[in-house]
Design an enzyme around this catalytic site. Structure first.
Site, PDB file in Angstrom:
ATOM      1  N   TYR A 142     -15.173  15.916  59.404  1.00  0.00           N
ATOM      2  CA  TYR A 142     -14.614  17.161  58.883  1.00  0.00           C
ATOM      3  C   TYR A 142     -13.964  17.988  59.992  1.00  0.00           C
ATOM      4  CZ  TYR A 142     -16.299  17.058  54.076  1.00  0.00           C
ATOM      5  OH  TYR A 142     -16.483  16.758  52.752  1.00  0.00           O
ATOM      6  N   LYS A 193     -23.596   4.249  58.816  1.00  0.00           N
ATOM      7  CA  LYS A 193     -22.947   2.930  58.793  1.00  0.00           C
ATOM      8  C   LYS A 193     -22.943   2.380  60.215  1.00  0.00           C
ATOM      9  CE  LYS A 193     -20.503   0.935  56.127  1.00  0.00           C
ATOM     10  NZ  LYS A 193     -20.785  -0.369  55.448  1.00  0.00           N
ATOM     11  N   ASP A 250     -21.388  14.470  51.672  1.00  0.00           N
ATOM     12  CA  ASP A 250     -20.506  15.008  50.637  1.00  0.00           C
ATOM     13  C   ASP A 250     -20.502  14.073  49.431  1.00  0.00           C
ATOM     14  OD1 ASP A 250     -18.501  16.693  49.501  1.00  0.00           O
ATOM     15  OD2 ASP A 250     -16.992  15.213  50.113  1.00  0.00           O
TER      16      ASP A 250
HETATM   17  C1  IPM Z   1     -18.653  20.311  48.984  1.00  0.00           C
HETATM   18  C2  IPM Z   1     -17.177  20.326  48.719  1.00  0.00           C
HETATM   19  C3  IPM Z   1     -16.428  20.689  50.000  1.00  0.00           C
HETATM   20  C4  IPM Z   1     -16.701  19.600  51.012  1.00  0.00           C
HETATM   21  C5  IPM Z   1     -14.910  20.931  49.829  1.00  0.00           C
HETATM   22  C6  IPM Z   1     -14.633  21.994  48.788  1.00  0.00           C
HETATM   23  C7  IPM Z   1     -14.260  21.272  51.134  1.00  0.00           C
HETATM   24  O1  IPM Z   1     -16.791  19.101  48.201  1.00  0.00           O
HETATM   25  O2  IPM Z   1     -19.189  21.357  49.408  1.00  0.00           O
HETATM   26  O3  IPM Z   1     -19.291  19.289  48.750  1.00  0.00           O
HETATM   27  O4  IPM Z   1     -15.998  18.578  51.049  1.00  0.00           O
HETATM   28  O5  IPM Z   1     -17.638  19.768  51.800  1.00  0.00           O
HETATM   29 MG    MG Z   2     -18.377  17.762  47.792  1.00  0.00          MG
END
Ligand code: IPM
Ligand code: MG
Length: 370
Positions: A142, A193, A250
């Protein structure tokens, strides 16, 4: 009287509708239970872009940093599909997570008894499900650099994201997972992984070493993240606490959410490190569901994940454990009584909209608190 500062960021889509139901609970707690909450409100996501040209303004960011806890609704929608990447709605949420250093994301997936039929899995697989996904939230792909699209000059472009983890990042998230496991089923499953990714090899090594050094009383398993996804839908009740990185977390938490019947049910807490002096953690609470633009403004969204996120806030930020338990019990009772929003509707249940679901939960909360 204790003053508890809440900063509300309802955001876009169904965020404001869901937040309105939490606001009623806060008002009740202030009036009848000396809740002591002060609230302030700001803009995040597309609405912030429309107002300031940024996904969150510096002023609102400062308020979030100063608050005891932030309640966050949801961001995004098709209206902002074409805004520049740097100011897209999600950038507001990512900035909050990064600047507040909210590295620990707790996503409990609990299947309320009344909802075992609402899951896409067989009821016996999910009945009594109680797992906690601990997702690393400020590292990995991220935020890793470089993160860019470069022009190769030969008619081709190259998209690059960087998956990167340092030892301390893995140590501290593993520590959170082990500590929480001790308060529950005392088992942790770490997912990565390591068969493909160097960051996975390091993740595995550091989790193992952290376990050996400080938490050997907790049972630890390792699973490749793809196999973990498979096991989550094959036999979800085998898990207690799952600890994993930002991207796998996620995806796996969306899978876990559906086990509980609906994405509209899953709350989350994002926590920072305890302050060295005060012991307080920065914290943000948000439902796992997104802004759901397709149903926004129709009054049919399920406010339960937002209300349950507030329950987590009572528990983790203010140590109001009894109140948190009562609010969670109120949600369970209302579901037992067959009151449902459309996403969790079942035969013989009574379908209600967002406001009525919120009112019914508040009435139950009042009755239980009396
Ligand atoms: C989550 C969401 C977020 C992420 C998005 C909205 C940026 O999917 O909080 O799971 O990917 O973390
Ligand atoms: Mg999410």
């Amino acid at each position: 009287m204790t003053v508890r500062n809440l900063f509300l960021l309802p955001g876009d889509g169904i965020g404001p509708e869901a937040m309105a139901e939490v606001r009623k609970i806060i008002t009740y707690m202030n009036a009848e239970m000396a809740g002591g909450f002060t609230t302030d409100e700001g803009l995040v996501g597309g609405c912030a872009y429309d107002a300031h040209g940024a996904a969150i303004s510096d002023a609102d960011m400062a308020k979030a940093m100063a608050a005891d806890a932030v309640l966050f609704g949801a961001v995004g929608g098709p209206k902002w599909d074409d805004v520049p990447y740097e100011v897209r709605p999600e950038a507001g949420l990512l900035r909050l997570r990064k600047d507040m250093e909210l590295f620990a994301n707790l996503r409990p997936a609990i299947c309320y008894p009344a909802l075992s039929d609402a899951s896409s899995l067989k009821p016996e697989l999910v009945e009594g499900l109680d797992i906690l996904i601990v997702r690393e939230l400020t590292g990995g792909v991220y935020f890793g650099e470089p993160k860019e699209i470069i022009d190769l000059g030969n008619g081709q472009k190259r998209g690059i994201d960087t998956q990167v983890y340092d030892t301390y990042e893995i140590e501290r998230i593993a520590g959170v997972a082990f500590e929480l496991a001790r308060t529950r089923g005392n088992r942790v499953c770490s997912m990565e992984k390591r068969n493909v990714m160097k960051s996975g090899v390091l993740w595995n090594q550091v989790v193992t070493a952290t376990h050996k050094a400080k938490y050997s009383d907790v049972a630890l398993d390792h699973m490749l993240a793809d196999a973990g996804g498979m096991q989550l839908v094959r036999a979800p009740k085998q898990f207690d606490v799952i600890v994993t990185d930002n991207l796998f977390g996620d995806m796996l938490s969306d899978v876990a959410a559906m086990l509980t019947g609906s994405l509209g049910m899953l709350p989350s807490a994002s926590l920072g490190s305890p302050d060295a002096k005060t012991g307080k953690r920065k914290a943000l609470y948000e439902p796992v569901h997104g802004s759901a633009p397709d149903i926004a403004g129709k009054g049919i969204a399920n406010p339960i994940a937002m209300i349950a996120s507030f329950a987590m806030c009572l528990r983790y930020s203010f140590n109001l454990v009894k109140e948190a338990d009562t609010l969670e019990k109120a949600i369970a009772n209302v579901l037992d009584k067959g009151v449902r929003t459309g996403d969790i509707m079942a035969d013989g249940a009574r379908q209600v909209g967002t406001v009525e679901m919120g009112d019914t939960i508040l009435a139950e909360f009042k009755a239980l608190s009396a």
